[in-house]
Write a protein that holds these residues in place. Sequence first.
Motif, mmCIF file in Angstrom:
data_model
loop_
_atom_site.group_PDB
_atom_site.id
_atom_site.type_symbol
_atom_site.label_atom_id
_atom_site.label_comp_id
_atom_site.label_asym_id
_atom_site.label_seq_id
_atom_site.Cartn_x
_atom_site.Cartn_y
_atom_site.Cartn_z
ATOM 1 N N ILE A 24 32.086 6.888 47.065
ATOM 2 C CA ILE A 24 30.872 6.437 47.746
ATOM 3 C C ILE A 24 30.479 5.068 47.196
ATOM 4 N N GLU B 151 23.210 6.752 52.814
ATOM 5 C CA GLU B 151 23.268 7.666 51.677
ATOM 6 C C GLU B 151 23.239 9.123 52.122
ATOM 7 N N ARG B 152 22.409 9.423 53.102
ATOM 8 C CA ARG B 152 22.304 10.817 53.538
ATOM 9 C C ARG B 152 23.545 11.282 54.293
ATOM 10 N N ILE C 171 22.419 11.984 46.532
ATOM 11 C CA ILE C 171 23.822 12.344 46.326
ATOM 12 C C ILE C 171 23.940 13.383 45.210
ATOM 13 N N TYR D 203 26.578 10.263 53.484
ATOM 14 C CA TYR D 203 27.504 10.557 52.392
ATOM 15 C C TYR D 203 27.117 11.871 51.698
ATOM 16 N N LEU E 109 24.975 3.198 47.199
ATOM 17 C CA LEU E 109 24.494 4.365 47.942
ATOM 18 C C LEU E 109 24.591 5.654 47.129
ATOM 19 N N ARG E 110 24.922 5.565 45.852
ATOM 20 C CA ARG E 110 24.995 6.744 44.996
ATOM 21 C C ARG E 110 23.614 6.998 44.378
ATOM 22 N N GLY E 111 22.704 7.402 45.213
ATOM 23 C CA GLY E 111 21.346 7.618 44.758
ATOM 24 C C GLY E 111 21.059 9.050 44.372
#
Length: 615
Positions: free
Chosen positions: A241, A215-216, A250, A218, A245-247
């Motif tokens: 993304i 995630e980081r 993001i 991205y 992982l679209r937390g």
Amino acid sequence: MWALRRASNPLKNRGLSIRTSRAYCDKSEVPSVHLDDKASNGDFCLAISEGHTFLKRFYRASHGSPKSFVGQCSFSSQADSESSTQEDDNLEDGFSELETPANAKVVQDSHADEGNEDELISDLELSEDEDDDVEADITEKKSQKRASSALFDAIMGAPGLSVQSALDNWVEGGNELTRPEISSAMVNLRKRRMYGRALQVSEWLESTKRLDFGERDYASRLDLIAKVRGLLKAESYIDKIPKSLRGEVIYRTLLANCVATNNVKKAEEVFNKMKDLEFPITCFACNQLLLLYKRLDKKKIADVLLLMEKGNVKPSRFTYRLLIDTKGQSNDINGMEQIVETMKAEGIELDLHTQSILAKHYVSGGVKEKAESILNDMEGGDIKGNRLACRTLLPLYAALGKGDEVERVWKACESNPRIDECLAAIEAWGKLNRVVEAEAVFGRMKKTWKKLNAKHYSTLLKVYANHKMLTQGKDLVKQMADSGCRIGPLTWDAVVKLYVGAGEVEKADSILQKVAQQNHMKPMFVSYMAIMDQYARRGDVHNSEKIFHRMRQDGYMGRMRQFQSLMQAYIVAKAPAYGMRERMKADNLFPNNVVAGHLASVDAFRKTAASDLFD
């Protein structure tokens, strides 16, 4: 609750009533704050508990903002710029407060250019990098010291090749591509604001699958896209993304970039999107909105503080810093000190950064004794053993007019100066009208460091501009060009002010337009305003309108400061300004007391005592 009402009473004169109109019922239990449809003179009533005291402290004294009208919104874009022209001058010239720490050491052999100068000079004293919150909160966290990176050197040493080719050659040469090596290279690229190259590195890593993206990673890519290609491209990239992982990281990265570009509407949309996705409302996200509203719409600060109160979001050091600076800019010394008391009561001690903000406002507020006391605390009794304070102390002592103290502090640095101390010394000597000493420090810099960048030259150039030394300024710009230094918006700003100070506003206008067209880069807000203000003082309506139009083309719109200057041109020219009120309304701007007076002066259909006689 009654104590809060009493603390809020000074806001009555603003004609603003804020209420919690409905609860936003989600897991975070954060309210959706609305502003009343109609302006009212009711109490500033907030239905909140007796929890955090920073709300009470912040509103104990008035900002002195005049009456205004605010329409209904749920963090919608109703950007009503602040009435203080001082804040416009100080803040609207740049974008990313969080990108460059105030005490960041400038890399001596920096390859940095001036491509994004307007990110360098806004609100540097309010960097959040010193706290745990970082603008994009990404894998390659910023470091105060240069991290050695063979991969970075390989990228920089291949000028004739693309970044992708340099990376391909690196791998083919048998070099190991580890995550620490990649992170170190990205840190160095970001420190030099080489965002385009950093983005190519990220794209190559993803396309070749040399790195397992998390995630980081991205978020890092998203941050670079926003900086290089704009917010729309960044927002569309989120769809690419993986959904898992679209937390929150993001979206807060996108939010920070919206704030960095002063895009109120988009920032509020992203913030509301985060609520819709049921992400927890973090202090970082709230601080981003506070930072944005501090520049463009101080009234909305109350909305954010209410959200923090309802969501039990504990304010960080940066939150207090923002509130302290907001009070200081309003010259509310008592209110500023009350925020400091609350900060201490919460167990957060004053750091060097916050002390420098306090000292700056004590100086500007004429409270010299308290300013000197803060400066003594910053020194800590041993200036040689506290070199970190030197770069901050130099310009502050100069602002107090204490040349002896500037000499004393500079002597502590002079035998082995750091480049940021040299820049601070040049600024300090300039404030004290000791241009020869400023030039001597710059000469020392040129001898010590082989390659100076545009920021270094621009510091002395500003001194020449402030002293209307046009010939010396021209010579310095020629030196910059001869040294191969890339010239960008920061230097343009200094050159503009150099010519404006010399009374050659048309020349400044011509230069700014020419360099902007040739370099396809946007000049800074203050550069435009320096020219527009001069035209306004002359009553030159035509050229004032021309600058106003160019600013809008470059995205500078919806700011009260521009309309104030434009109306000044009409007032001096004694010419009616048809449709000015409608033009402001189209930008969601509503007149405060000062602007209302200007509007009355330029109203083509206003009634006068003489006109009443003939009606």
